[in-house]
Design a protein around this motif. Structure first.
Motif, PDB file in Angstrom:
ATOM      1  N   VAL A 192       0.841  -1.194   0.000  1.00  0.00           N
ATOM      2  CA  VAL A 192       0.000   0.000   0.000  1.00  0.00           C
ATOM      3  C   VAL A 192       0.878   1.247   0.000  1.00  0.00           C
ATOM      4  O   VAL A 192       0.620   2.206  -0.734  1.00  0.00           O
ATOM      5  N   LYS A 193       1.922   1.241   0.820  1.00  0.00           N
ATOM      6  CA  LYS A 193       2.826   2.393   0.847  1.00  0.00           C
ATOM      7  C   LYS A 193       3.486   2.568  -0.512  1.00  0.00           C
ATOM      8  O   LYS A 193       3.629   3.696  -0.997  1.00  0.00           O
ATOM      9  N   GLN A 194       3.905   1.470  -1.138  1.00  0.00           N
ATOM     10  CA  GLN A 194       4.557   1.574  -2.440  1.00  0.00           C
ATOM     11  C   GLN A 194       3.608   2.147  -3.485  1.00  0.00           C
ATOM     12  O   GLN A 194       4.019   2.933  -4.345  1.00  0.00           O
ATOM     13  N   ARG A 195       2.327   1.782  -3.405  1.00  0.00           N
ATOM     14  CA  ARG A 195       1.342   2.364  -4.329  1.00  0.00           C
ATOM     15  C   ARG A 195       1.251   3.872  -4.127  1.00  0.00           C
ATOM     16  O   ARG A 195       1.177   4.639  -5.102  1.00  0.00           O
ATOM     17  N   CYS A 196       1.248   4.300  -2.874  1.00  0.00           N
ATOM     18  CA  CYS A 196       1.179   5.735  -2.586  1.00  0.00           C
ATOM     19  C   CYS A 196       2.420   6.451  -3.112  1.00  0.00           C
ATOM     20  O   CYS A 196       2.324   7.539  -3.687  1.00  0.00           O
ATOM     21  N   LEU A 197       3.594   5.839  -2.915  1.00  0.00           N
ATOM     22  CA  LEU A 197       4.823   6.438  -3.439  1.00  0.00           C
ATOM     23  C   LEU A 197       4.790   6.512  -4.960  1.00  0.00           C
ATOM     24  O   LEU A 197       5.218   7.514  -5.555  1.00  0.00           O
ATOM     25  N   ASN A 198       4.288   5.466  -5.588  1.00  0.00           N
ATOM     26  CA  ASN A 198       4.190   5.464  -7.057  1.00  0.00           C
ATOM     27  C   ASN A 198       3.276   6.576  -7.549  1.00  0.00           C
ATOM     28  O   ASN A 198       3.606   7.305  -8.487  1.00  0.00           O
TER      29      ASN A 198
END
Length: 255
Positions: A150-156
């Motif tokens: 989920v964090k990686q999606r937000c960073l993306n």
């Protein structure tokens, strides 16, 4: 130096200077706005009277002022690339206004989030005054969130740059929406990291510096496929080491 590079350099220097100014204010902590003042808790535990006393000692206005200063100090360096994007895609007479509207939209998201964050901070300090238990708990959540898909999606999504209208009210709207959406994804990525320093009974300044370093570093990384993975995202450290090595090599060669 080309005009484009000169503008990018000026933007970077200006934003970093403003961020440094806010850091100076935070570190001096005028009026104790960055520390939660505690009240005595009754033997029966947290009560309505204790909450009222804590809110009198920590007015919402002071809490939100400290939160806003922290957001501006820690987050402004992350906005260098989006502001450069705005300058590169706006007419000269609109650049500055669009950049300000973008920053306003971005900051507004964090300020709204600040009301919830401060409510959590006050509540946890009421339950465990001068205790490291809340910070440890949030720190564990932050570590888990750090490696989550989920964090990686937000960073993306934080790398998304919205198209901007060139004229009129549409240009203002697009700049504000760009800031709001950038803020939403930034909150999604960094909410736990931002909460952690505020819960520490001591050492929150050092914790804010470390968290700022982590958040800038992860923002510099390229988008990746969202999955659970242990990545410390220390690109800023690698950049600093590479430039230091290059400068030392240049200095040695010149001698």
């Amino acid at each position: 130096m080309t005009t484009s590079k000169r503008i990018s350099y000026s933007i970077s220097v200006t934003i970093l200077a403003v961020s440094a100014l806010f850091w100076i204010i935070l570190l001096f902590n005028p009026g104790g706005i960055m520390t939660v003042k505690h009240c005595h808790v009754t033997l029966e535990g947290p009560s309505k009277a204790s909450l009222q006393m804590m809110l009198q000692m920590n007015p919402v206005s002071d809490l939100m002022t400290g939160w806003t200063l922290m957001v501006l100090a820690m987050m402004l360096p992350k906005l260098i690339a989006p502001v450069q994007y705005i300058y590169n895609r706006s007419f000269k007479n609109r650049r500055f206004a669009s950049a300000l509207l973008f920053i306003f939209g971005y900051t507004a998201v964090w300020i709204v989030m600040g009301f919830f964050m401060n409510a959590v901070i006050v509540g946890l300090n009421l339950l465990w005054p001068n205790s490291y238990i809340p910070a440890i708990g949030v720190g564990m959540i932050a570590v888990i969130w750090q490696f989550s898909p989920v964090k990686q999606r937000c960073l993306n999504r934080g790398h998304d740059h919205l198209p901007l209208a060139a004229f009129g009210p549409e240009a203002n709207r697009d700049a504000i929406m760009f800031g709001i959406m950038h803020g939403v994804w930034c909150v999604g990525a960094g909410w736990a990291l931002m909460l952690f320093p505020m819960l520490l009974p001591a050492g929150h300044n050092l914790a804010m510096i470390v968290v700022t370093f982590i958040m800038i570093s992860e923002h510099m990384e390229h988008p990746k496929f969202p999955r659970w993975h242990f990545s410390f995202r220390l690109k800023l450290l690698r950049v600093i080491m590479a430039r230091t090595k290059s400068n030392l090599k240049t200095a040695l060669n010149s001698n």
